[in-house]
Scaffold this active site. Structure first.
Site, mmCIF file in Angstrom:
data_model
loop_
_atom_site.group_PDB
_atom_site.id
_atom_site.type_symbol
_atom_site.label_atom_id
_atom_site.label_comp_id
_atom_site.label_asym_id
_atom_site.label_seq_id
_atom_site.Cartn_x
_atom_site.Cartn_y
_atom_site.Cartn_z
ATOM 1 N N THR A 133 -5.676 12.859 1.222
ATOM 2 C CA THR A 133 -6.694 12.015 0.583
ATOM 3 C C THR A 133 -7.777 12.846 -0.089
ATOM 4 O OG1 THR A 133 -8.473 10.471 1.115
ATOM 5 C CG2 THR A 133 -7.783 11.920 2.885
ATOM 6 N N ASP A 134 -8.457 12.242 -1.059
ATOM 7 C CA ASP A 134 -9.604 12.925 -1.690
ATOM 8 C C ASP A 134 -10.804 12.980 -0.749
ATOM 9 O OD1 ASP A 134 -10.325 10.222 -1.746
ATOM 10 O OD2 ASP A 134 -10.701 10.146 -3.907
ATOM 11 N N GLU A 135 -10.765 12.174 0.335
ATOM 12 C CA GLU A 135 -11.943 12.109 1.215
ATOM 13 C C GLU A 135 -12.207 13.434 1.926
ATOM 14 O OE1 GLU A 135 -12.596 8.702 3.576
ATOM 15 O OE2 GLU A 135 -11.725 7.339 2.121
ATOM 16 N N TYR A 193 -12.095 9.875 10.180
ATOM 17 C CA TYR A 193 -10.832 9.781 9.432
ATOM 18 C C TYR A 193 -10.641 11.005 8.538
ATOM 19 C CZ TYR A 193 -7.792 8.619 5.489
ATOM 20 O OH TYR A 193 -6.825 8.670 4.508
ATOM 21 N N LYS A 210 -7.856 14.038 8.643
ATOM 22 C CA LYS A 210 -6.939 14.342 7.531
ATOM 23 C C LYS A 210 -7.140 15.793 7.081
ATOM 24 C CE LYS A 210 -4.390 11.951 5.568
ATOM 25 N NZ LYS A 210 -2.958 11.624 5.810
ATOM 26 N N ASP A 231 -24.816 -0.919 5.855
ATOM 27 C CA ASP A 231 -23.917 0.099 5.305
ATOM 28 C C ASP A 231 -23.014 0.713 6.370
ATOM 29 O OD1 ASP A 231 -22.863 1.584 3.289
ATOM 30 O OD2 ASP A 231 -24.740 2.583 2.725
HETATM 31 P P1 NAD Z 1 -1.372 2.330 6.220
HETATM 32 O O1 NAD Z 1 -2.376 2.292 7.314
HETATM 33 O O2 NAD Z 1 -1.129 1.111 5.403
HETATM 34 O O3 NAD Z 1 0.057 2.779 6.804
HETATM 35 C C1 NAD Z 1 0.208 3.788 7.762
HETATM 36 C C2 NAD Z 1 1.613 3.675 8.346
HETATM 37 O O4 NAD Z 1 1.805 4.742 9.285
HETATM 38 C C3 NAD Z 1 1.864 2.360 9.107
HETATM 39 O O5 NAD Z 1 3.115 1.839 8.765
HETATM 40 C C4 NAD Z 1 1.812 2.790 10.577
HETATM 41 O O6 NAD Z 1 2.599 1.955 11.426
HETATM 42 C C5 NAD Z 1 2.367 4.200 10.487
HETATM 43 N N1 NAD Z 1 1.943 5.060 11.604
HETATM 44 C C6 NAD Z 1 0.686 5.204 12.095
HETATM 45 N N2 NAD Z 1 0.687 6.080 13.110
HETATM 46 C C7 NAD Z 1 1.967 6.529 13.249
HETATM 47 C C8 NAD Z 1 2.594 7.466 14.111
HETATM 48 N N3 NAD Z 1 1.899 8.112 15.044
HETATM 49 N N4 NAD Z 1 3.917 7.695 13.951
HETATM 50 C C9 NAD Z 1 4.631 7.028 13.013
HETATM 51 N N5 NAD Z 1 4.096 6.113 12.188
HETATM 52 C C10 NAD Z 1 2.771 5.873 12.298
HETATM 53 O O7 NAD Z 1 -1.797 3.560 5.317
HETATM 54 P P2 NAD Z 1 -1.630 3.780 3.737
HETATM 55 O O8 NAD Z 1 -2.819 3.250 3.051
HETATM 56 O O9 NAD Z 1 -0.277 3.366 3.332
HETATM 57 O O10 NAD Z 1 -1.739 5.388 3.692
HETATM 58 C C11 NAD Z 1 -0.593 6.203 3.854
HETATM 59 C C12 NAD Z 1 -1.001 7.651 3.773
HETATM 60 O O11 NAD Z 1 -1.651 7.901 2.535
HETATM 61 C C13 NAD Z 1 -1.998 8.073 4.860
HETATM 62 O O12 NAD Z 1 -1.659 9.369 5.283
HETATM 63 C C14 NAD Z 1 -3.350 8.070 4.148
HETATM 64 O O13 NAD Z 1 -4.214 9.007 4.735
HETATM 65 C C15 NAD Z 1 -2.933 8.480 2.748
HETATM 66 N N6 NAD Z 1 -3.784 8.009 1.653
HETATM 67 C C16 NAD Z 1 -4.121 6.680 1.556
HETATM 68 C C17 NAD Z 1 -4.874 6.248 0.457
HETATM 69 C C18 NAD Z 1 -5.256 4.790 0.288
HETATM 70 O O14 NAD Z 1 -6.043 4.467 -0.603
HETATM 71 N N7 NAD Z 1 -4.721 3.861 1.070
HETATM 72 C C19 NAD Z 1 -5.296 7.165 -0.514
HETATM 73 C C20 NAD Z 1 -4.947 8.518 -0.344
HETATM 74 C C21 NAD Z 1 -4.183 8.923 0.716
HETATM 75 O O1 DAU Z 2 -10.193 7.780 -1.128
HETATM 76 C C1 DAU Z 2 -8.961 7.588 -0.491
HETATM 77 C C2 DAU Z 2 -9.149 6.751 0.748
HETATM 78 O O2 DAU Z 2 -9.395 5.414 0.305
HETATM 79 C C3 DAU Z 2 -7.965 6.783 1.690
HETATM 80 O O3 DAU Z 2 -7.807 8.087 2.187
HETATM 81 C C4 DAU Z 2 -8.155 5.804 2.857
HETATM 82 O O4 DAU Z 2 -6.986 5.770 3.655
HETATM 83 C C5 DAU Z 2 -8.405 4.425 2.285
HETATM 84 O O5 DAU Z 2 -8.681 3.514 3.331
HETATM 85 C C6 DAU Z 2 -9.579 4.460 1.310
HETATM 86 O O6 DAU Z 2 -10.818 4.732 2.027
HETATM 87 P P1 DAU Z 2 -12.159 3.931 1.677
HETATM 88 O O7 DAU Z 2 -13.061 4.019 2.826
HETATM 89 O O8 DAU Z 2 -12.690 4.340 0.347
HETATM 90 O O9 DAU Z 2 -11.518 2.448 1.514
HETATM 91 P P2 DAU Z 2 -12.048 1.010 1.955
HETATM 92 O O10 DAU Z 2 -11.151 0.018 1.268
HETATM 93 O O11 DAU Z 2 -12.231 0.886 3.418
HETATM 94 O O12 DAU Z 2 -13.477 0.935 1.283
HETATM 95 C C7 DAU Z 2 -13.650 1.115 -0.125
HETATM 96 C C8 DAU Z 2 -15.142 1.043 -0.402
HETATM 97 O O13 DAU Z 2 -15.596 -0.305 -0.185
HETATM 98 C C9 DAU Z 2 -15.985 1.922 0.489
HETATM 99 O O14 DAU Z 2 -17.068 2.462 -0.268
HETATM 100 C C10 DAU Z 2 -16.521 0.968 1.556
HETATM 101 C C11 DAU Z 2 -16.625 -0.351 0.812
HETATM 102 N N1 DAU Z 2 -16.391 -1.568 1.624
HETATM 103 C C12 DAU Z 2 -15.264 -1.626 2.386
HETATM 104 C C13 DAU Z 2 -15.000 -2.719 3.175
HETATM 105 C C14 DAU Z 2 -13.769 -2.785 4.031
HETATM 106 C C15 DAU Z 2 -17.287 -2.625 1.575
HETATM 107 O O15 DAU Z 2 -18.298 -2.576 0.831
HETATM 108 N N2 DAU Z 2 -17.035 -3.714 2.338
HETATM 109 C C16 DAU Z 2 -15.946 -3.808 3.161
HETATM 110 O O16 DAU Z 2 -15.809 -4.836 3.865
#
Ligand code: NAD
Ligand code: DAU
Length: 359
Positions: A133-135, A159, A163, A289
């Site tokens: 992730t970019d985080e 988180y 990562k 927040d």
């Molecule tokens: P998600 O939470 O939707 O899915 C995660 C999956 O991993 C689920 O199916 C869960 O059951 C499985 N899992 C969790 N723990 C496990 C374990 N110990 N063993 C096997 N399986 C397990 O997440 P996502 O949004 O699809 O993200 C997938 C990956 O991409 C993550 O590594 C996340 O850090 C990364 N990522 C997400 C985003 C985003 O915006 N969602 C952006 C950048 C990177």
């Molecule tokens: O940047 C990549 C990341 O993006 C991934 O690595 C993470 O897995 C993914 O969950 C996501 O993280 P964020 O924290 O950015 O996503 P989230 O959807 O939780 O929140 C997006 C933004 O919106 C963040 O600034 C918090 C805000 N937010 C979120 C929720 C759930 C709100 O204002 N209200 C809310 O209820």
């Protein structure tokens, strides 16, 4: 036919990757623990597909992982498995260390042992791609240059710290054992099948239920949005042509404030599902927040664009419209995932929040 061992393939991004890999004719073994975020319904189209194998289990289960490697001899591993929600990491940090740090460490160790004993040709062709992730880069202020692959790591949430630790382990396994790794750091994804704890699907679901739309702080925080299909295409391209040991930033050139995103969702819903109770934006409610809330993320994706020729195919406006339409057409999916456990989480995360700083 190539074979990919995909971990976390039943989640939001993993399921998109698995469906796309099957369309390309890649044989897929999906190892997923099926936490609250893993949903077998995401891969329902693959029922009866002999090129797809599902195994319920943990990436931290060394014996299981070893057995999968021995029996399927994958050409690549794509590691999506993770705890992925920042707010949950604030409530239960250890769960993130268990999967994201310890789980990844075990997965890497078992894979490195298996890989070390492979015949030279098979070992040379093998790839371990870690999805990150970019985080991990921390938080930007307005006007700061976007994150590049050389931006120092500075994670702020449990988180992103977990990562970051997993990324360091991946890099270390390359340097120490020569494991042929690839690393991708992507910005915020949106699209179908995202669990409704994350901003966009939460806002769609709450709006349709005429519940408050909880915007943290003033809604001024900025995220760089990328359609999940573009992320998966980037991962496939990195696997195909990325330089071993290298990391690639992936982003959508679509920086938006959270309030802009929520207002855009409301505008689309006003068109597609108008409510007699008035415009959905009237439901916006500013709440306290997120602690340690990163202000801005922005990705410089020059490396993957110039070295590997990847570019996003979706633009945010039409991609968001399609996403909202998907949720409107798949209410059974949403109802199914918003179980008792989901309602408990919503209570934990929102019930105690005071008002935020917006107007
Ligand atoms: P998600 O939470 O939707 O899915 C995660 C999956 O991993 C689920 O199916 C869960 O059951 C499985 N899992 C969790 N723990 C496990 C374990 N110990 N063993 C096997 N399986 C397990 O997440 P996502 O949004 O699809 O993200 C997938 C990956 O991409 C993550 O590594 C996340 O850090 C990364 N990522 C997400 C985003 C985003 O915006 N969602 C952006 C950048 C990177
Ligand atoms: O940047 C990549 C990341 O993006 C991934 O690595 C993470 O897995 C993914 O969950 C996501 O993280 P964020 O924290 O950015 O996503 P989230 O959807 O939780 O929140 C997006 C933004 O919106 C963040 O600034 C918090 C805000 N937010 C979120 C929720 C759930 C709100 O204002 N209200 C809310 O209820």
């Amino acid at each position: 036919m190539p074979c990919h061992l995909v971990t976390g393939g039943s989640g939001f991004i993993g399921s998109c990757y698995v469906l796309e890999a099957r369309r390309r004719g890649v044989r897929v073994v999906n190892l997923d623990r099926l936490t609250y975020a893993g949903n077998p319904a995401n891969l329902a189209p693959l029922q009866g597909d002999s090129g797809y194998t599902f195994v319920r289990g943990d990436i931290g289960n060394a014996e299981l992982v070893n057995w999968l490697l021995q029996s399927h001899q994958p050409d690549a591993i794509v590691n999506f498995a993770a705890e992925s929600h920042v707010d949950r990491s604030i409530v239960d940090p250890e769960a993130f260390v268990r999967t994201n740090v310890l789980g990844t460490a075990t997965l890497l160790r078992v894979v490195a042992q298996w890989w070390g004993a492979l015949p030279a040709e098979q070992a040379q062709a093998f790839r371990f791609l870690h999805v990150s992730t970019d985080e991990v880069y921390g938080s930007l202020q307005p006007g700061d240059p976007a994150f590049t692959e050389t931006t120092p790591y500075s994670p702020n949430s449990p988180y992103s710290a977990s990562k970051a630790a997993s990324d360091h382990l991946v890099r270390a396994f390359h340097e120490t054992y020569g494991l042929p790794v690839l690393l991708t750091n992507c910005s915020n994804n949106y699209g179908p099948r995202q669990f409704p704890e994350k901003l966009i699907p939460l806002m769609i679901c709450n709006a349709l239920d005429r519940k408050p739309l909880p915007v943290y702080g003033k809604g001024a925080n900025i995220r760089d949005w990328l359609h999940v299909e573009d992320h998966c295409a980037a991962i496939a391209r990195v696997l195909e042509a990325g330089n071993v040991g290298r990391c690639y930033n992936i982003g959508g050139h679509a920086e938006k404030t959270n309030l802009e995103v929520v207002q855009a969702v409301c505008g689309i819903l006003d068109n597609l599902a108008p409510s007699v109770a008035g415009p959905y934006a009237g439901l916006v409610s500013f709440v306290a927040d997120r602690p340690g809330h990163d202000f801005r993320y922005a990705i410089d994706s020059t490396r993957i664009e110039t070295e590997l020729g990847w570019k996003p195919a979706h633009n945010f406006e039409s991609g968001l419209q399609d996403t909202v339409r998907w949720y409107l057409e798949n209410t059974a999916w949403t109802e199914n995932v918003r179980s008792g456990a989901y309602r408990e989480w919503i209570a934990v995360n929102y019930a105690q929040r005071g008002p935020g700083g917006g107007n």
